[in-house]
Design an enzyme around this catalytic site. Structure first.
Site, PDB file in Angstrom:
ATOM      1  N   ASN A  21      -0.634   1.214   6.122  1.00  0.00           N
ATOM      2  CA  ASN A  21       0.205   0.315   4.909  1.00  0.00           C
ATOM      3  C   ASN A  21       1.177  -0.655   6.011  1.00  0.00           C
ATOM      4  O   ASN A  21       1.442  -0.380   7.123  1.00  0.00           O
ATOM      5  CB  ASN A  21       1.235   1.271   4.636  1.00  0.00           C
ATOM      6  N   GLY A  22       0.980  -2.095   5.595  1.00  0.00           N
ATOM      7  CA  GLY A  22       2.093  -2.945   6.566  1.00  0.00           C
ATOM      8  C   GLY A  22       0.886  -4.068   6.911  1.00  0.00           C
ATOM      9  O   GLY A  22      -0.070  -4.226   6.318  1.00  0.00           O
TER      10      GLY A  22
ATOM     11  N   GLY B  51       0.535   0.235  -5.330  1.00  0.00           N
ATOM     12  CA  GLY B  51      -0.782  -0.498  -5.332  1.00  0.00           C
ATOM     13  C   GLY B  51      -1.622  -0.010  -6.326  1.00  0.00           C
ATOM     14  O   GLY B  51      -1.946   1.397  -6.590  1.00  0.00           O
TER      15      GLY B  51
ATOM     16  N   TYR C 113      13.916  -2.444  -4.292  1.00  0.00           N
ATOM     17  CA  TYR C 113      12.990  -2.706  -5.426  1.00  0.00           C
ATOM     18  C   TYR C 113      11.602  -1.646  -5.465  1.00  0.00           C
ATOM     19  O   TYR C 113      11.168  -1.307  -6.574  1.00  0.00           O
ATOM     20  CB  TYR C 113      12.646  -4.134  -5.295  1.00  0.00           C
TER      21      TYR C 113
ATOM     22  N   CYS D  28       0.836  -1.214   0.069  1.00  0.00           N
ATOM     23  CA  CYS D  28      -0.145   0.222   0.118  1.00  0.00           C
ATOM     24  C   CYS D  28       0.811   1.375  -0.156  1.00  0.00           C
ATOM     25  O   CYS D  28       1.983   1.231   0.128  1.00  0.00           O
ATOM     26  CB  CYS D  28      -0.856   0.162   1.317  1.00  0.00           C
TER      27      CYS D  28
ATOM     28  N   CYS E  53      15.505  -3.990   7.854  1.00  0.00           N
ATOM     29  CA  CYS E  53      15.360  -5.559   8.023  1.00  0.00           C
ATOM     30  C   CYS E  53      15.730  -6.082   6.975  1.00  0.00           C
ATOM     31  O   CYS E  53      15.721  -5.676   5.752  1.00  0.00           O
ATOM     32  CB  CYS E  53      13.689  -5.330   8.041  1.00  0.00           C
TER      33      CYS E  53
HETATM   34  S1  SF4 Z   1      13.016  -6.775   4.297  1.00  0.00           S
HETATM   35 FE1  SF4 Z   1      11.666  -7.436   5.997  1.00  0.00          FE
HETATM   36  S2  SF4 Z   1      10.003  -6.237   5.635  1.00  0.00           S
HETATM   37 FE2  SF4 Z   1      11.150  -6.140   3.809  1.00  0.00          FE
HETATM   38  S3  SF4 Z   1      10.357  -7.448   2.253  1.00  0.00           S
HETATM   39 FE3  SF4 Z   1      11.956  -8.539   3.693  1.00  0.00          FE
HETATM   40  S4  SF4 Z   1      11.120  -9.292   5.416  1.00  0.00           S
HETATM   41 FE4  SF4 Z   1       9.638  -7.842   4.447  1.00  0.00          FE
END
Ligand code: SF4
Length: 470
Positions: free
Chosen positions: A112-113, A38, A252, A12, A447
């Protein structure tokens, strides 16, 4: 890479504005800049201080909105949303912002999330008598706010936030207040800007540029912002945790003209390409990137190696708009309708094909074949991110582990499956070095769970993967 053929999708985009006489129009333009996040549904809700006005629909922004709607969408504040149909399905009832009306106060939520404890919360709410009308996490947040028993909206939202876990970036509009919040780890991007005296909020800063707003700062992890007639207030609803902004936003999803956590996305992709060249060098005649999101990394790869960058692959931009449907035979060629290899560039050449990621591997296989059919003597695939081996629980549709090629095969096996002469990936360290300003600081960090399996939040046995359901 092309989202529609890759099977890797953002859920989103969120936009909000407070204090502008053309709030709906600004939101409409802001959503246009976020359309890549989206394409399944869009909506805008405004407030004139007394009443809220809503227009939502399934499809692209231009399909959902016509000039007439803006006569109705009056007011000085608005929230807007573009949606990709993941876990909640693609029906109209899930198109956001979701609006909840009551005798005291109405609210519109744009989110979003993905909540990792949504399933448990839905069970709990239903056991307590709530009737959920949609399948989206957004409605769970709304019910928790309504059921908190707090008179003040700010306290009710704070109470709801103490119960939800996972990734969320949201805007909530009531008749007379706008609330903005980000999860305690800052997994999803969200920025604040100014447009004259108005405040604007968007998932990506490219939305600010389109409406002429200036970037102010990121919404901080665990921050709740309130904007109303008394001005702008902010508080932390949790103590700061190490930020883990989604690294796939850089790799991306986000537009190259957006800045995330103070770093331009195109520049970060170029650095990833340079780093990839250091980690996975190869002798070749030309470098080409898979349009659109891999071009920046391919330029970086070319700059670092001195191998010339060429447009060896071209995207067929208007293919989605053909009204004569392609025959079965043509459809089976899939990528060929959307991408073409440029024979004059690749014929007789050793080609480095830079892509941002590999999900299922089917697209990479087709593109390698396209390049070879166009005369490339060798195709060396270089991926500007680590192998995606694990599903995402935070709002990105990366598919299940069983569908992820890197979750099931070694790099050599993958090379063989996609038919490349060599295959190399960026390391997790190389990715982090390319995008994190200060890895030691609590404020900056990313992440990488879909590469490493180290999820920055708890994951429960019943946590749902937001997989595409159409
Ligand atoms: S980096 Fe973390 S939040 Fe992003 S797509 Fe990968 S697992 Fe999901």
């Amino acid at each position: 890479m092309l989202a529609e053929i890759k099977g890797l999708n953002e859920e989103c985009g969120v936009f909000a504005i407070w204090g502008h006489e053309k709030a709906a129009e600004m939101t409409y333009y802001g959503l246009h800049a976020l359309q890549h996040r989206g394409q399944e549904g869009a909506g805008i809700v405004t407030t004139d201080g007394d009443k809220m006005h809503v227009h939502r629909g399934v499809g692209l922004i231009n399909d959902v909105f016509s000039e007439d709607e803006f006569d109705r969408l009056t007011g000085h504040a608005a929230v807007g949303h573009v949606r990709y149909a993941t876990q909640g399905g693609g029906g109209f009832e899930n198109v956001q912002p979701l609006v909840f009306r009551s005798q005291t106060k109405s609210m519109a939520l744009a989110h979003n999330g993905n909540l990792v404890n949504a399933h448990a919360l839905k069970n709990q709410l239903e056991a307590q008598g709530s009737i959920l009308q949609t399948t989206s996490d957004t409605e769970v947040i709304a019910h928790l706010i309504k059921r908190s028993g707090n008179v003040s909206m700010e306290d009710a939202i704070t109470s709801a936030l103490s119960m939800i876990k996972g990734a969320y970036a949201f805007s909530i509009l009531t008749e007379d207040q706008l609330f903005i919040g980000l999860d305690p780890r800052g997994l999803r991007p969200l920025s604040i800007g100014r447009l004259g005296d108005a405040y604007v909020v968007a998932s990506e800063t490219c939305a600010f540029d389109l409406i002429g707003a200036t970037y102010e700062r990121e919404v901080r992890p665990g921050e709740l912002i309130v904007i109303d007639k008394d001005g702008f207030r902010t508080k932390q609803f949790t103590s700061p945790l190490k930020r883990t902004l989604c690294s796939m936003e850089y790799v991306y999803f986000s537009r190259p003209d957006s800045d995330l956590d103070g770093l331009n996305v195109h520049a970060s992709r170029k650095t990833m390409g340079k780093q990839l060249a250091k980690e996975e060098p190869v002798e070749a005649d030309v470098v080409t990137g898979v349009p659109d999101s891999s071009i920046s990394a391919a330029i970086g790869f070319s700059e670092a190696t001195g191998i010339p960058y060429e447009l060896g692959l071209i995207k067929n931009r208007y293919v989605g708009r053909t009204f004569i449907q392609p025959s079965q035979e043509l459809r089976e060629q899939g990528v060929k309708m959307k991408l073409s290899a440029v024979r004059g560039i690749v014929d007789g050449k050793r080609v480095v094909m830079v892509d941002d990621s590999i999900v299922r591997g089917t697209t990479s296989k087709r593109i390698v074949r396209l390049l070879k059919e166009a005369g490339a003597t060798e195709v060396h695939v270089r991926i500007a991110s680590p192998p995606i081996q694990n599903p995402c629980y935070y709002g990105i549709d990366t598919s299940t582990k069983g569908e992820l090629i890197a979750g099931n095969y070694s790099i050599e096996e993958m090379r063989e499956i996609i038919g490349a002469d060599s295959l190399g990936f960026l390391t997790t360290k190389g990715l982090e070095d390319s995008i994190v300003k200060d890895a030691e600081s609590v404020e900056h960090g990313v992440c990488q769970a879909c590469f490493t399996g180290n999820y920055p939040t708890e994951i429960y046995p019943d946590t749902e993967i937001p997989a595409y359901k159409e």
